[in-house]
Design an enzyme around this catalytic site. Structure first.
Site, short mmCIF file in Angstrom:
data_model
loop_
_atom_site.label_atom_id
_atom_site.label_comp_id
_atom_site.label_asym_id
_atom_site.label_seq_id
_atom_site.Cartn_x
_atom_site.Cartn_y
_atom_site.Cartn_z
N HIS A 1 5.58 0.43 8.65
CA HIS A 1 5.27 1.10 7.39
C HIS A 1 4.09 0.49 6.67
O HIS A 1 3.71 0.98 5.61
CB HIS A 1 6.50 1.08 6.49
CG HIS A 1 6.90 -0.31 6.08
ND1 HIS A 1 7.33 -1.26 6.98
CD2 HIS A 1 6.92 -0.91 4.86
CE1 HIS A 1 7.61 -2.38 6.33
NE2 HIS A 1 7.37 -2.20 5.06
N CYS A 2 3.51 -0.58 7.21
CA CYS A 2 2.46 -1.30 6.46
C CYS A 2 1.09 -1.24 7.13
O CYS A 2 0.15 -0.66 6.60
CB CYS A 2 2.87 -2.76 6.26
SG CYS A 2 4.19 -3.01 5.06
N ILE A 3 0.97 -1.87 8.28
CA ILE A 3 -0.36 -2.10 8.85
C ILE A 3 -1.11 -0.82 9.19
O ILE A 3 -2.32 -0.75 8.99
CB ILE A 3 -0.27 -3.03 10.09
CG1 ILE A 3 0.50 -4.29 9.74
CG2 ILE A 3 -1.67 -3.41 10.56
CD1 ILE A 3 0.68 -5.24 10.89
N ILE B 1 -1.11 1.88 7.60
CA ILE B 1 -1.29 2.70 6.41
C ILE B 1 -2.01 1.96 5.29
O ILE B 1 -3.01 2.42 4.74
CB ILE B 1 0.08 3.20 5.89
CG1 ILE B 1 0.70 4.14 6.94
CG2 ILE B 1 -0.05 3.88 4.54
CD1 ILE B 1 2.12 4.55 6.61
N ASP B 2 -1.49 0.80 4.92
CA ASP B 2 -1.89 0.13 3.69
C ASP B 2 -3.38 -0.22 3.60
O ASP B 2 -3.97 -0.09 2.52
CB ASP B 2 -1.05 -1.12 3.46
CG ASP B 2 0.44 -0.80 3.36
OD1 ASP B 2 0.76 0.39 3.14
OD2 ASP B 2 1.26 -1.70 3.53
#
Length: 450
Positions: free
Chosen positions: A283-285, A287-288
């Site tokens: 959910h992080c790398i 997208i963020d």
């Protein structure tokens, strides 16, 4: 606006909330009962607080109220323990958002189809809070986002309640830090960065998190805390892109990138090992980093490292498929019509979290090329529906010798430790390994790395 310039609420409201935190009398509301929200509830209930969980998905609420978890590392026993000691309630009724003393927002912050920030869940949550916001509440955003979101997006919506942020209620930002499947780091064991819009807001948020987690790192503003979280993920995205690019170069030179990394990491200073893979997941790398590159573009600036890293990482599924076609060609087989079993649809090993997993893109590409596709994942028994992928319903296959020998190739996308790699290699005609999962397997004649 700095903390010093922000209007301050009454000392009595701040002290009242501080006292209720110290006495564990305050109720902590957690909005979003997923991979971030449930571990937070575990941390706060373990520290003696009562928690109310909010989620628009009524099936999640019903599951939790019956003592059943849907996340592997938060087991049924934990949910039952929360319920037994009357420390937990869950609801899909957002009119109850005025009940908790603290509200922690843990909702998704995805990208839209143009790869721009999609804050619909944050906005919707803040609109729901504003309808029942009461004086003295602390509202904390934990969802990863770009700097200025808390102050410029969240606060104006909350102030539609008629209350003034920093005067009537408190606002802070503390980015989630979760590493699902890593037993060394629970939510309670990871330090929390905290920024706020006022001195009282920072003091209260700091006291709250200090009561439940290993440590708190206070910073001067919400913007610093927001930027710190984005930096953490950009750091990983850029370094993973580097080793992914090196993998394609070294493959062409017949050099094993995994052996190169293992040699380099023996240096006791100045080097941290990152590893290649079939693409980015979680959910992080994936997208963020694009939240910051979007913000840079809005200000007429470029974020070249971020954009280039994104290009490299997004190209990895195509690279894996092209290499797989080459390996199958050694056996005079095209991808079209070949029986291919993909191992692992979770985004990382030993978890049941499929969010943004590169496995879904690999599956879509293989199906487009006409592969006879199956998958196996002990943590994901049924293929979940994903927003960006149109895949048929599938069930995880048992990796029996008979099944493995019937395949033309097995493609390792996620290196779960539950997989018996010796057996997989022994009984499969061809094993394509994107994770170096077969490093300890003795017979390497049927293994191809990519």
């Amino acid at each position: 606006m700095s903390i010093a310039e922000t209007p301050q609420p009454s000392a009595s409201a701040a002290q009242s909330l501080l006292d209720s935190i110290a006495s564990r009398q305050c109720n902590v509301g957690v909005i979003g009962l997923g991979y971030v929200g449930l571990p937070l509830i575990d941390a706060f209930t373990s520290a003696g607080f009562s928690c109310t969980g909010f989620d628009v998905d009524a099936t999640k609420v019903d599951s939790l109220l019956s003592g059943k978890s849907y996340i592997k590392h938060i087991g049924d026993d934990k949910i039952t323990a929360w319920l037994d000691k009357k420390a937990f309630d869950a609801t899909a009724d957002m009119t109850r958002l005025g009940e908790p003393d603290v509200l922690l927002i843990c909702v998704p912050t995805p990208l839209d189809d143009a790869r721009d920030p999609d804050l619909r869940y944050v906005v919707g949550t803040c609109e729901a809070i504003a309808k029942s916001l009461r004086p003295g509440q602390l509202v904390v955003l934990e969802s990863t986002t770009y700097p200025t979101t808390t102050r410029d997006v969240m606060v104006p919506i909350l102030e539609q309640s008629g209350l003034k942020a920093g005067v009537d209620f408190f606002v802070a930002y503390s980015p989630e830090r979760e590493d699902p499947g890593n037993p060394d780091f629970s939510a309670a064991g990871i330090p929390k960065v905290v920024g706020a819009i006022s001195e009282e807001s920072l003091e209260i948020a700091k006291k709250l998190y200090e009561s439940a987690v290993a440590g708190v790192v206070p910073v001067s503003s919400c913007e610093v805390a927001e930027a710190a979280k984005v930096l953490e993920n950009i750091y990983r995205a850029v370094n993973i892109a580097l080793v992914n690019e090196l993998k394609t170069i070294f493959d062409d030179m017949d050099i094993d990138v995994w052996e190169v990394i293992n040699a380099a990491k023996t240096k006791p200073f100045g080097f941290q090992a990152f590893y290649p893979g079939p693409g980015l997941g979680g959910h992080c790398i994936p997208i963020d980093p694009f939240y910051l590159s979007w913000l840079a573009r809005k200000q007429g600036l470029s974020a070249r490292f971020i954009e280039l890293a994104g290009e490299v990482n997004r190209a990895m599924p195509d690279y894996v498929i092209s290499q797989s076609a080459k390996f199958l060609n050694e056996f005079q087989k095209p991808i079209h019509g070949s029986k291919i079993c993909l191992l692992g649809v979770a985004y990382k090993k030993d978890v049941d979290d499929p969010r943004e997993s590169p496995s879904f893109e690999l599956m879509e590409l293989l199906l487009e090329l006409g592969a006879d596709l199956t998958y196996s994942d002990p943590h994901v028994p049924n293929l979940p529906e994903m927003r960006h992928y149109d895949l048929p319903a599938m069930q995880s296959q048992e990796l029996t010798p008979e099944f493995l020998s019937s395949q033309d190739a097995v493609l390792i996308a996620t290196d779960h430790t539950d997989f018996d790699y010796e057996s997989i290699v022994k009984h499969s005609p061809l094993v394509i390994d994107t994770r170096n999962a077969t490093a300890s397997v003795t017979d390497r004649t049927k293994i191809r790395k990519c």
